[in-house]
Scaffold this active site. Sequence first.
Site, PDB file in Angstrom:
ATOM      1  N   GLY A   1      17.548  -8.445  -4.798  1.00 19.27           N
ATOM      2  CA  GLY A   1      17.207  -8.926  -3.671  1.00 19.27           C
ATOM      3  C   GLY A   1      17.577  -8.384  -2.524  1.00 19.27           C
ATOM      4  O   GLY A   1      18.651  -7.769  -2.602  1.00 19.27           O
TER       5      GLY A   1
ATOM      6  N   ARG B   1      20.874  -8.154   2.553  1.00 21.45           N
ATOM      7  CA  ARG B   1      21.140  -7.824   3.799  1.00 21.45           C
ATOM      8  C   ARG B   1      20.405  -7.136   4.472  1.00 21.45           C
ATOM      9  O   ARG B   1      20.246  -5.924   5.194  1.00 21.45           O
ATOM     10  CB  ARG B   1      22.660  -6.986   3.781  1.00 21.45           C
ATOM     11  CG  ARG B   1      22.477  -5.769   3.108  1.00 21.45           C
ATOM     12  CD  ARG B   1      23.604  -4.747   3.155  1.00 21.45           C
ATOM     13  NE  ARG B   1      23.196  -3.842   2.055  1.00 21.45           N
ATOM     14  CZ  ARG B   1      24.378  -2.813   1.716  1.00 21.45           C
ATOM     15  NH1 ARG B   1      25.467  -2.915   2.521  1.00 21.45           N
ATOM     16  NH2 ARG B   1      24.023  -2.259   1.002  1.00 21.45           N
TER      17      ARG B   1
ATOM     18  N   LYS C   1      18.064  -4.023   8.681  1.00 15.34           N
ATOM     19  CA  LYS C   1      19.072  -3.692   7.615  1.00 15.34           C
ATOM     20  C   LYS C   1      20.157  -4.244   8.425  1.00 15.34           C
ATOM     21  O   LYS C   1      20.881  -3.721   9.316  1.00 15.34           O
ATOM     22  CB  LYS C   1      19.205  -2.205   7.321  1.00 15.34           C
ATOM     23  CG  LYS C   1      19.644  -2.257   5.757  1.00 15.34           C
ATOM     24  CD  LYS C   1      19.389  -0.733   5.346  1.00 15.34           C
ATOM     25  CE  LYS C   1      20.716  -0.777   3.935  1.00 15.34           C
ATOM     26  NZ  LYS C   1      20.642   0.504   3.633  1.00 15.34           N
TER      27      LYS C   1
ATOM     28  N   ASP D   1      27.740 -11.350   3.118  1.00  9.63           N
ATOM     29  CA  ASP D   1      27.497 -11.776   4.491  1.00  9.63           C
ATOM     30  C   ASP D   1      26.126 -11.581   5.103  1.00  9.63           C
ATOM     31  O   ASP D   1      25.922 -11.611   6.324  1.00  9.63           O
ATOM     32  CB  ASP D   1      28.572 -11.459   5.699  1.00  9.63           C
ATOM     33  CG  ASP D   1      28.832  -9.862   5.719  1.00  9.63           C
ATOM     34  OD1 ASP D   1      28.006  -9.229   4.884  1.00  9.63           O
ATOM     35  OD2 ASP D   1      29.777  -9.440   6.020  1.00  9.63           O
ATOM     36  N   GLY D   2      25.467 -10.614   4.427  1.00  9.48           N
ATOM     37  CA  GLY D   2      24.051 -10.223   4.952  1.00  9.48           C
ATOM     38  C   GLY D   2      24.138  -9.038   6.156  1.00  9.48           C
ATOM     39  O   GLY D   2      23.398  -8.854   6.959  1.00  9.48           O
TER      40      GLY D   2
ATOM     41  N   ASP E   1      17.121  -0.394  -8.507  1.00 11.14           N
ATOM     42  CA  ASP E   1      16.595  -1.210  -7.255  1.00 11.14           C
ATOM     43  C   ASP E   1      16.789  -0.046  -5.919  1.00 11.14           C
ATOM     44  O   ASP E   1      16.266  -0.589  -4.836  1.00 11.14           O
ATOM     45  CB  ASP E   1      17.396  -2.322  -7.065  1.00 11.14           C
ATOM     46  CG  ASP E   1      19.173  -1.919  -7.018  1.00 11.14           C
ATOM     47  OD1 ASP E   1      19.439  -1.346  -7.963  1.00 11.14           O
ATOM     48  OD2 ASP E   1      19.542  -2.213  -6.110  1.00 11.14           O
ATOM     49  N   ASN E   2      17.176   1.049  -6.231  1.00  8.79           N
ATOM     50  CA  ASN E   2      17.238   1.911  -5.298  1.00  8.79           C
ATOM     51  C   ASN E   2      16.281   3.109  -5.479  1.00  8.79           C
ATOM     52  O   ASN E   2      16.473   4.251  -4.758  1.00  8.79           O
ATOM     53  CB  ASN E   2      18.991   2.633  -4.990  1.00  8.79           C
ATOM     54  CG  ASN E   2      19.675   1.420  -4.518  1.00  8.79           C
ATOM     55  OD1 ASN E   2      19.144   0.254  -4.115  1.00  8.79           O
ATOM     56  ND2 ASN E   2      20.956   1.506  -4.750  1.00  8.79           N
TER      57      ASN E   2
ATOM     58  N   ASP F   1      18.026   3.966   0.594  1.00  5.43           N
ATOM     59  CA  ASP F   1      19.214   3.464   0.237  1.00  5.43           C
ATOM     60  C   ASP F   1      20.297   4.471   0.453  1.00  5.43           C
ATOM     61  O   ASP F   1      20.704   4.933  -0.462  1.00  5.43           O
ATOM     62  CB  ASP F   1      19.410   2.679  -0.973  1.00  5.43           C
ATOM     63  CG  ASP F   1      19.353   1.113  -0.855  1.00  5.43           C
ATOM     64  OD1 ASP F   1      20.166   0.869   0.283  1.00  5.43           O
ATOM     65  OD2 ASP F   1      18.643   0.232  -1.328  1.00  5.43           O
TER      66      ASP F   1
HETATM   67  P1  AMP Z   1      22.877  -1.749  -2.597  1.00  4.77           P
HETATM   68  O1  AMP Z   1      24.094  -1.069  -3.463  1.00  4.77           O
HETATM   69  O2  AMP Z   1      23.160  -1.338  -1.162  1.00  4.77           O
HETATM   70  O3  AMP Z   1      21.842  -1.140  -3.134  1.00  4.77           O
HETATM   71  O4  AMP Z   1      22.945  -3.364  -2.717  1.00  4.77           O
HETATM   72  C1  AMP Z   1      23.020  -3.921  -3.897  1.00  4.77           C
HETATM   73  C2  AMP Z   1      22.513  -5.416  -3.807  1.00  4.77           C
HETATM   74  O5  AMP Z   1      23.747  -6.067  -2.939  1.00  4.77           O
HETATM   75  C3  AMP Z   1      21.244  -5.499  -2.974  1.00  4.77           C
HETATM   76  O6  AMP Z   1      20.615  -6.561  -3.373  1.00  4.77           O
HETATM   77  C4  AMP Z   1      21.846  -5.867  -1.461  1.00  4.77           C
HETATM   78  O7  AMP Z   1      20.934  -6.569  -0.831  1.00  4.77           O
HETATM   79  C5  AMP Z   1      23.206  -6.658  -1.901  1.00  4.77           C
HETATM   80  N1  AMP Z   1      24.130  -6.674  -0.675  1.00  4.77           N
HETATM   81  C6  AMP Z   1      24.648  -5.342  -0.208  1.00  4.77           C
HETATM   82  N2  AMP Z   1      25.558  -5.669   0.578  1.00  4.77           N
HETATM   83  C7  AMP Z   1      25.416  -6.755   0.926  1.00  4.77           C
HETATM   84  C8  AMP Z   1      25.865  -7.824   2.198  1.00  4.77           C
HETATM   85  N3  AMP Z   1      26.932  -7.335   2.821  1.00  4.77           N
HETATM   86  N4  AMP Z   1      25.600  -9.080   2.078  1.00  4.77           N
HETATM   87  C9  AMP Z   1      24.583  -9.593   1.122  1.00  4.77           C
HETATM   88  N5  AMP Z   1      23.873  -8.716   0.180  1.00  4.77           N
HETATM   89  C10 AMP Z   1      24.517  -7.503   0.057  1.00  4.77           C
HETATM   90 MG    MG Z   2      19.902  -1.192  -2.654  1.00 12.14          MG
END
Ligand code: AMP
Ligand code: MG
Length: 501
Positions: free
Chosen positions: A95, A98, A118, A130-131, A257-258, A267
């Site tokens: 989900g 961030r 983002k 930390d989002g 998810d990407n 992404d």
């Molecule tokens: P990604 O690898 O960028 O596709 O991210 C995978 C998952 O990790 C997604 O659900 C992102 O929303 C979550 N995510 C990545 N970095 C953060 C962050 N700094 N804080 C919260 N969630 C994160």
């Molecule tokens: Mg992603």
Amino acid sequence: MPLDLPPGFAGLRFDNSYARLPERFFSRVNPTPVANPALIKVNHTLAEELGLNPQDLESEAGVHMLAGNLIPPGAEPLAQAYTGHQFGYLNRQLGDGRAILLGEVVDRQQGRRDIQLKGPGRTPYSRNGDGRAVLGPVMREYLVSEAMHYLGIKTTRALAAVTTGEWVYRETALPGAVLTRVAASHIRIGTFEYFRVRDDKEGLKILADHAMERHYPNIASAQNPYLELLRAVMDAQAKLVASWLHVGFIHGVMNTDNMSISGETIDYGPCAFLDVYDPATVFSSIDQGGRYAYGNQGSIALWNLARLAESLLPLLHDDMNEAVSEAEAVLSGFSALFNQYWLAGMSKKIGLASEREEDLQLITDFLQLMRDGRADFTLAFRLLADCVAAQDEASAEFRQLFDMEYEPLSAWLQRWRQRLALEGRDEATICQAMNQVNPLYIARNHQVERILAAALESGDYAPFEEMLQILRRPFEVQPGKAHYAARPPQMETPYRTFCGT
Ligand code: AMP
Ligand code: MG
């Protein structure tokens, strides 16, 4: 005087179709305000395409909005729920961790576009994160997604980037930033998996209908629209991934998810462009098995589509066996489709306008020479155009790209010229056509790093601006900018990229 955003601020008129879906599709959540936002850049061209006023976005109120401190009227901020397979393994709890969707606007071409922040702070899907996003990767996504757009590849885009005036703590403290991302939608294969792993057939159907209406409206009346949805997404993704291969792009983290249902590149984390041609190239520090290597991207796209197909099964047929065989029949067409897109683009890259049986061999032999000679992918295609003239063996510049004996290269050039002769097009036309598909400028890794370092170390954004301007015209020679086209200097350690905006 407190800042305020009047209705219609900056021309933003929201119409939020995702927010009208059932509440279990997302979590309503506002961005977490930040201390001291400052503008990096607003993308004027894109703002205008969206019918927005770039000057308003650059105003003090606009910057507070882009940082998440002010919510524009009509926005309905939410974090989308999704699941996904990461490096082959299901992770139920993903989900927008961030990212927060502000809402949707309708662009000048009547296309619906998501406006998403983002890095705006925590959401219910943040888990331990930390989002937040950090400056370097935000600038990187801005640069690379713009580069992709101007290369003619479908992609999410960057509307703006701002710094937050706050530190984000990773291995070290880094400056925080927020990217405003624009996408046809943020519906992913993982969004479908979310409902499937929860056995929520009703949710699945609502999602499929929504995705269809939004991205593939002409299939809604088909006899089995959900099977057609699978076929349409397969076509979009086959075309997309083939186009990545044409420019040497490595996405780096093709988790389900990407992968966007709309067929846009999404992404930008550890992505990077190839320099030396080698299909096994991996830049991402976390991709240790090479799952997402350059040359694997086609088969990974199919693997991901199989996860989409599995998710859709309950909608395809009441009888599971029937559903499986229908889905398999669609997926069995992937390889031919992908190869067709790949070959069509590669043929153009070597100057062909017609199709012949022997072209595939001609292209793969050229790639093999590039591999053997460790040639730069982008320059090898670009400089090939200079070799069209038959009297000219090969330019010194072209020869120098290949670290090998000249003989096999010369033999290939001869075969290629014979093939070009069958086209009946004059040399100038061929050269021109080749230069329209073989970019001179890509977002080269060493240049991207230099640009990020200038911003991070000295607050100098001029190189960022310069590179963005160059990447807007990747096929045109730009005087005085030869260093942006040049091969990277020899490096002692291989280039590495890291996840995480
Ligand atoms: P990604 O690898 O960028 O596709 O991210 C995978 C998952 O990790 C997604 O659900 C992102 O929303 C979550 N995510 C990545 N970095 C953060 C962050 N700094 N804080 C919260 N969630 C994160
Ligand atoms: Mg992603």
